[in-house]
Write a protein that holds these residues in place. Structure first.
Motif, short mmCIF file in Angstrom:
data_model
loop_
_atom_site.label_atom_id
_atom_site.label_comp_id
_atom_site.label_asym_id
_atom_site.label_seq_id
_atom_site.Cartn_x
_atom_site.Cartn_y
_atom_site.Cartn_z
N SER A 195 24.06 4.50 -36.12
CA SER A 195 23.39 4.73 -37.40
C SER A 195 22.17 3.86 -37.57
N ARG A 196 21.29 4.19 -38.43
CA ARG A 196 20.04 3.39 -38.65
C ARG A 196 20.37 1.86 -38.80
N ASP A 197 21.32 1.55 -39.48
CA ASP A 197 21.66 0.13 -39.55
C ASP A 197 22.07 -0.53 -38.25
N GLU A 198 22.98 0.18 -37.64
CA GLU A 198 22.97 -0.37 -36.44
C GLU A 198 21.86 -0.80 -35.50
N LEU A 199 21.24 0.15 -35.46
CA LEU A 199 19.90 -0.12 -34.84
C LEU A 199 19.08 -1.16 -35.33
N GLU A 200 18.92 -1.17 -36.80
CA GLU A 200 18.14 -2.18 -37.49
C GLU A 200 18.62 -3.37 -37.11
N ASN A 201 20.15 -3.73 -37.31
CA ASN A 201 20.55 -4.99 -37.02
C ASN A 201 20.18 -5.47 -35.44
N SER A 202 20.46 -4.64 -34.59
CA SER A 202 20.20 -4.97 -33.18
C SER A 202 18.81 -5.32 -33.07
N ILE A 203 17.77 -4.77 -33.73
CA ILE A 203 16.22 -5.12 -33.69
C ILE A 203 16.24 -6.49 -34.09
N TYR A 204 16.75 -6.75 -35.73
CA TYR A 204 16.56 -8.03 -35.98
C TYR A 204 17.42 -9.15 -35.20
N ASN A 205 18.43 -8.88 -34.71
CA ASN A 205 18.83 -10.04 -33.64
C ASN A 205 18.19 -10.16 -32.44
N ALA A 206 17.11 -9.32 -32.15
CA ALA A 206 16.33 -9.42 -31.02
C ALA A 206 15.00 -9.98 -31.19
N LEU A 207 14.49 -10.31 -32.57
CA LEU A 207 13.13 -10.98 -32.94
C LEU A 207 13.26 -12.44 -32.62
N PRO A 208 11.97 -12.72 -32.27
CA PRO A 208 11.86 -14.27 -31.61
C PRO A 208 11.75 -14.93 -33.13
N THR A 209 11.77 -16.43 -32.92
CA THR A 209 11.92 -17.07 -33.97
C THR A 209 10.83 -17.05 -34.79
N GLU A 210 9.62 -16.99 -34.46
CA GLU A 210 8.56 -16.91 -35.09
C GLU A 210 8.18 -15.46 -36.05
N ARG A 251 4.76 -6.49 -37.46
CA ARG A 251 3.93 -7.54 -37.91
C ARG A 251 4.98 -8.58 -38.36
N TYR A 252 4.74 -9.83 -37.81
CA TYR A 252 5.85 -10.89 -37.95
C TYR A 252 4.85 -11.88 -39.10
N ALA A 253 5.56 -12.97 -39.35
CA ALA A 253 5.10 -14.04 -40.36
C ALA A 253 3.94 -14.74 -39.59
N ASP A 254 4.22 -14.67 -38.46
CA ASP A 254 3.25 -15.53 -37.38
C ASP A 254 3.06 -14.87 -36.21
N GLY A 255 2.34 -13.50 -36.38
CA GLY A 255 2.00 -12.77 -35.25
C GLY A 255 2.39 -11.57 -35.41
N GLU A 256 2.60 -10.61 -34.06
CA GLU A 256 2.93 -9.19 -34.03
C GLU A 256 3.36 -9.23 -32.74
N VAL A 292 10.17 -14.66 -38.39
CA VAL A 292 10.60 -14.99 -39.82
C VAL A 292 9.85 -16.06 -40.41
N GLY A 293 9.48 -17.10 -39.73
CA GLY A 293 8.51 -18.17 -40.19
C GLY A 293 9.05 -18.98 -41.21
N GLU A 294 8.22 -19.11 -42.10
CA GLU A 294 8.85 -19.95 -43.29
C GLU A 294 9.42 -19.04 -44.29
N PRO A 295 10.48 -19.58 -45.31
CA PRO A 295 11.19 -18.75 -45.82
C PRO A 295 9.99 -17.82 -46.83
N GLY A 296 10.59 -16.65 -47.29
CA GLY A 296 9.63 -15.89 -48.10
C GLY A 296 8.69 -15.19 -47.24
N GLN A 297 8.30 -15.27 -46.00
CA GLN A 297 7.33 -14.73 -45.22
C GLN A 297 7.98 -13.86 -44.23
N SER A 298 9.08 -13.52 -44.26
CA SER A 298 9.76 -12.57 -43.21
C SER A 298 9.23 -10.89 -43.31
#
Length: 85
Positions: free
Chosen positions: A58-73, A36-41, A75-81
């Motif tokens: 490691s989990r951190d490596e996988l998590e970072n890779s996923i975050y780097n692949a997320l679309p701009t929408e 679930r994203y700030a604007d969609g899923e 995270v949306g507005e600050p505080g809605q990530s």
């Protein structure tokens, strides 16, 4: 029924694995997880398709890779990530 996960809960999902783990194994085991994203899923395996790494030490490596692949929408507005809204 899909398992909906906010971005701030992603690490709990990734803690299910023994590391190192292959990207394909993560995608197969989490094929019912929807982020679930700030604007969609989006289905987690779709996000993993955009990740270049084939294995994660490691989990951190996988998590970072996923975050780097997320679309701009994601995270949306600050505080809605966390996928709120």
């Amino acid at each position: 029924m899909p398992e909906e996960v906010k971005l701030n809960q992603l690490e709990k999902v990734l803690d299910r694995f023994q590391y190192p783990v292959a990207r394909d194994e993560v995608a197969a085991q989490l094929d019912d997880v929807v982020l679930r994203y700030a604007d969609g899923e989006e289905e987690l395996p779709t996000v993993l398709d955009r990740v270049d790494d084939q294995e994660f030490d490691s989990r951190d490596e996988l998590e970072n890779s996923i975050y780097n692949a997320l679309p701009t929408e994601a995270v949306g507005e600050p505080g809605q990530s966390e996928g709120e809204g």
